[in-house]
Write a protein that holds these residues in place. Sequence first.
Motif, PDB file in Angstrom:
ATOM      1  N   UNK A  93       0.796  -1.223   0.000  1.00 27.37           N
ATOM      2  CA  UNK A  93       0.000   0.000   0.000  1.00 27.37           C
ATOM      3  C   UNK A  93       0.824   1.266   0.000  1.00 27.37           C
ATOM      4  N   UNK A  94       2.123   1.143   0.317  1.00 31.45           N
ATOM      5  CA  UNK A  94       3.008   2.306   0.319  1.00 31.45           C
ATOM      6  C   UNK A  94       4.025   2.199  -0.817  1.00 31.45           C
ATOM      7  N   UNK A  95       4.636   1.026  -0.934  1.00 32.22           N
ATOM      8  CA  UNK A  95       5.596   0.810  -2.007  1.00 32.22           C
ATOM      9  C   UNK A  95       4.907   0.618  -3.346  1.00 32.22           C
ATOM     10  N   UNK A  96       5.574   1.036  -4.400  1.00 33.35           N
ATOM     11  CA  UNK A  96       5.034   0.916  -5.761  1.00 33.35           C
ATOM     12  C   UNK A  96       5.933  -0.022  -6.556  1.00 33.35           C
ATOM     13  N   UNK A  97       5.327  -0.971  -7.246  1.00 30.19           N
ATOM     14  CA  UNK A  97       6.066  -1.976  -8.004  1.00 30.19           C
ATOM     15  C   UNK A  97       5.903  -1.751  -9.499  1.00 30.19           C
ATOM     16  N   UNK A  98       7.013  -1.834 -10.228  1.00 33.39           N
ATOM     17  CA  UNK A  98       6.997  -1.739 -11.689  1.00 33.39           C
ATOM     18  C   UNK A  98       8.110  -2.608 -12.242  1.00 33.39           C
ATOM     19  N   UNK A  99       7.804  -3.369 -13.281  1.00 31.67           N
ATOM     20  CA  UNK A  99       8.777  -4.248 -13.934  1.00 31.67           C
ATOM     21  C   UNK A  99       9.437  -5.220 -12.955  1.00 31.67           C
ATOM     22  N   UNK A 100       8.653  -5.687 -11.983  1.00 31.29           N
ATOM     23  CA  UNK A 100       9.153  -6.679 -11.054  1.00 31.29           C
ATOM     24  C   UNK A 100       9.992  -6.137  -9.913  1.00 31.29           C
ATOM     25  N   UNK A 101      10.126  -4.805  -9.818  1.00 31.96           N
ATOM     26  CA  UNK A 101      10.926  -4.200  -8.753  1.00 31.96           C
ATOM     27  C   UNK A 101      10.068  -3.245  -7.932  1.00 31.96           C
ATOM     28  N   UNK A 102      10.280  -3.242  -6.626  1.00 28.25           N
ATOM     29  CA  UNK A 102       9.564  -2.330  -5.729  1.00 28.25           C
ATOM     30  C   UNK A 102      10.575  -1.333  -5.190  1.00 28.25           C
ATOM     31  N   UNK A 103      10.690  -0.186  -5.874  1.00 23.99           N
ATOM     32  CA  UNK A 103      11.727   0.791  -5.554  1.00 23.99           C
ATOM     33  C   UNK A 103      11.164   2.175  -5.226  1.00 23.99           C
ATOM     34  N   UNK A 104       9.867   2.352  -5.281  1.00 21.92           N
ATOM     35  CA  UNK A 104       9.293   3.675  -5.169  1.00 21.92           C
ATOM     36  C   UNK A 104       8.269   3.747  -4.044  1.00 21.92           C
ATOM     37  N   UNK A 105       8.115   4.931  -3.490  1.00 19.07           N
ATOM     38  CA  UNK A 105       7.027   5.231  -2.564  1.00 19.07           C
ATOM     39  C   UNK A 105       5.951   5.976  -3.341  1.00 19.07           C
ATOM     40  N   UNK A 106       4.719   5.519  -3.219  1.00 15.04           N
ATOM     41  CA  UNK A 106       3.602   6.169  -3.904  1.00 15.04           C
ATOM     42  C   UNK A 106       3.074   7.292  -3.008  1.00 15.04           C
ATOM     43  N   UNK A 107       3.397   8.529  -3.368  1.00 14.02           N
ATOM     44  CA  UNK A 107       2.984   9.694  -2.590  1.00 14.02           C
ATOM     45  C   UNK A 107       1.723  10.343  -3.136  1.00 14.02           C
ATOM     46  N   UNK A 108       1.022   9.644  -4.000  1.00 16.11           N
ATOM     47  CA  UNK A 108      -0.235  10.156  -4.542  1.00 16.11           C
ATOM     48  C   UNK A 108      -0.026  10.974  -5.794  1.00 16.11           C
ATOM     49  N   UNK A 109       0.575  12.151  -5.649  1.00 16.53           N
ATOM     50  CA  UNK A 109       0.764  13.031  -6.803  1.00 16.53           C
ATOM     51  C   UNK A 109       1.994  12.640  -7.614  1.00 16.53           C
ATOM     52  N   UNK A 110       2.937  11.917  -7.002  1.00 17.62           N
ATOM     53  CA  UNK A 110       4.111  11.474  -7.744  1.00 17.62           C
ATOM     54  C   UNK A 110       4.767  10.314  -7.000  1.00 17.62           C
ATOM     55  N   UNK A 111       5.677   9.628  -7.706  1.00 20.43           N
ATOM     56  CA  UNK A 111       6.430   8.523  -7.130  1.00 20.43           C
ATOM     57  C   UNK A 111       7.796   9.029  -6.685  1.00 20.43           C
ATOM     58  N   UNK A 112       8.229   8.545  -5.534  1.00 21.74           N
ATOM     59  CA  UNK A 112       9.520   8.963  -4.988  1.00 21.74           C
ATOM     60  C   UNK A 112      10.397   7.731  -4.806  1.00 21.74           C
ATOM     61  N   UNK A 113      11.647   7.802  -5.266  1.00 19.41           N
ATOM     62  CA  UNK A 113      12.573   6.674  -5.169  1.00 19.41           C
ATOM     63  C   UNK A 113      13.592   6.928  -4.048  1.00 19.41           C
ATOM     64  N   UNK A 114      13.386   6.325  -2.883  1.00 18.62           N
ATOM     65  CA  UNK A 114      14.254   6.599  -1.724  1.00 18.62           C
ATOM     66  C   UNK A 114      15.724   6.290  -1.956  1.00 18.62           C
ATOM     67  N   UNK A 115      16.025   5.264  -2.757  1.00 19.56           N
ATOM     68  CA  UNK A 115      17.428   4.880  -2.927  1.00 19.56           C
ATOM     69  C   UNK A 115      18.267   6.006  -3.524  1.00 19.56           C
ATOM     70  N   UNK A 116      17.641   6.904  -4.288  1.00 21.52           N
ATOM     71  CA  UNK A 116      18.388   8.026  -4.851  1.00 21.52           C
ATOM     72  C   UNK A 116      18.852   8.986  -3.763  1.00 21.52           C
ATOM     73  N   UNK A 117      17.957   9.337  -2.867  1.00 24.27           N
ATOM     74  CA  UNK A 117      18.331  10.268  -1.804  1.00 24.27           C
ATOM     75  C   UNK A 117      19.239   9.591  -0.772  1.00 24.27           C
ATOM     76  N   UNK A 118      19.121   8.276  -0.635  1.00 20.18           N
ATOM     77  CA  UNK A 118      19.991   7.538   0.291  1.00 20.18           C
ATOM     78  C   UNK A 118      21.455   7.659  -0.146  1.00 20.18           C
ATOM     79  N   UNK A 119      21.702   7.718  -1.452  1.00 22.79           N
ATOM     80  CA  UNK A 119      23.075   7.903  -1.939  1.00 22.79           C
ATOM     81  C   UNK A 119      23.707   9.149  -1.315  1.00 22.79           C
TER      82      UNK A 119
END
Length: 365
Positions: A93-119
């Motif tokens: 319900x929070x994570x978003x899956x595409x192409x077999x990978x769950x890398x994004x948070x679904x924030x409603x208005x847009x998708x956010x990829x935490x691993x980018x900011x973690x860098x």
Amino acid sequence: MPSKNSFDKILFGLTLALLVFGLIMLWSASTTEGVQNFGSSSYFVVQQLTRGVLGGLIAMYALTKLDYHKLKSLAFPLIGLSVLLLVLVKLPGIGFTANGATRWLDLGVFLFQPSEVVKLFFIIYLAAWGANKINPKEPSQSIAAPILILGLITSLILFQPDLGTALSIILTAGIMLFINGTNVKFLAILTGIGSAALGILIWFEPYRLSRITAFLNPDFDPLGIGYQINQAMIAIGSGGLFGYGYGLSRQKHFYLPETLNDSIFAVVAEELGFVRVLALLAIFIYLIVRSAQVSSKAPDQFGRMLGLGITALFGVNVIINVGAMLSLLPLTGIPLPFFSYGSSAMIVNLAAIGILLNISKQAKR
């Protein structure tokens, strides 16, 4: 107190040049997919402008004004936030899956990829850790903490799964540890352990093993795992010296996968050709060299480590992306900075430039 120096105009100009060039090429690379899926040839570039670029420029401006020393006290809280974000990605319900990978948070208005900011967060943490070490050549002095945190973060990213981002963070961390003077023998041992662990991960994941096989043998499964790299090589080879011309790529018409992201360099090479691609790579190299020069003049160890970590991150991402498209490295899915589609990566890249510009304002003359 921060000095009153002006920020580095050359670094700022190089960033703007890559940003504008990247948007122009994204527009061309995304027209076919934009019309097919959204009925607009400019859909993706508008999304990149209104979300990634706008948010990134705001972050860059804010970090240009914020004294970078204040980031040092935030280093450990940012690591805690990193772990939290990477865990949230896997929650239903929070994570978003595409192409077999769950890398994004679904924030409603847009998708956010935490691993980018973690860098970026991990670079801040490692710079703060390096600035506080008494004897960087003694591996027993607190190096266990960053290694354990690195292992935790990369494990969570691999669980998404996202091997490319994990490798990017590991390589950047290795460069930062080396620059900080960490015992070379100890780094060699860590490298050996990490390589063995990576080999095990590749061996037990069929798609990763297939990518290595396709890299070693381009004719392996040309319509399957080797399809993307083969189509990329066709695009790059077709460009010749001066390319087909802007907007005239053949491969972007649903032959080459991921034209907006991993494969955008191949579209650039096909449309602009070898000579202009060399000019583009020269701008990237100059950006990396200038970033290193700015970092080396920082007034303290934290600033030097922070700037050089950001410099290393840019260098690693460019090398992995371009190397994969040229079939010099296995395909890993790393975006090309300032070119590939994705608001999260764009915001983080511009925020990182903001930190470098802040360091340049306080640089020793």
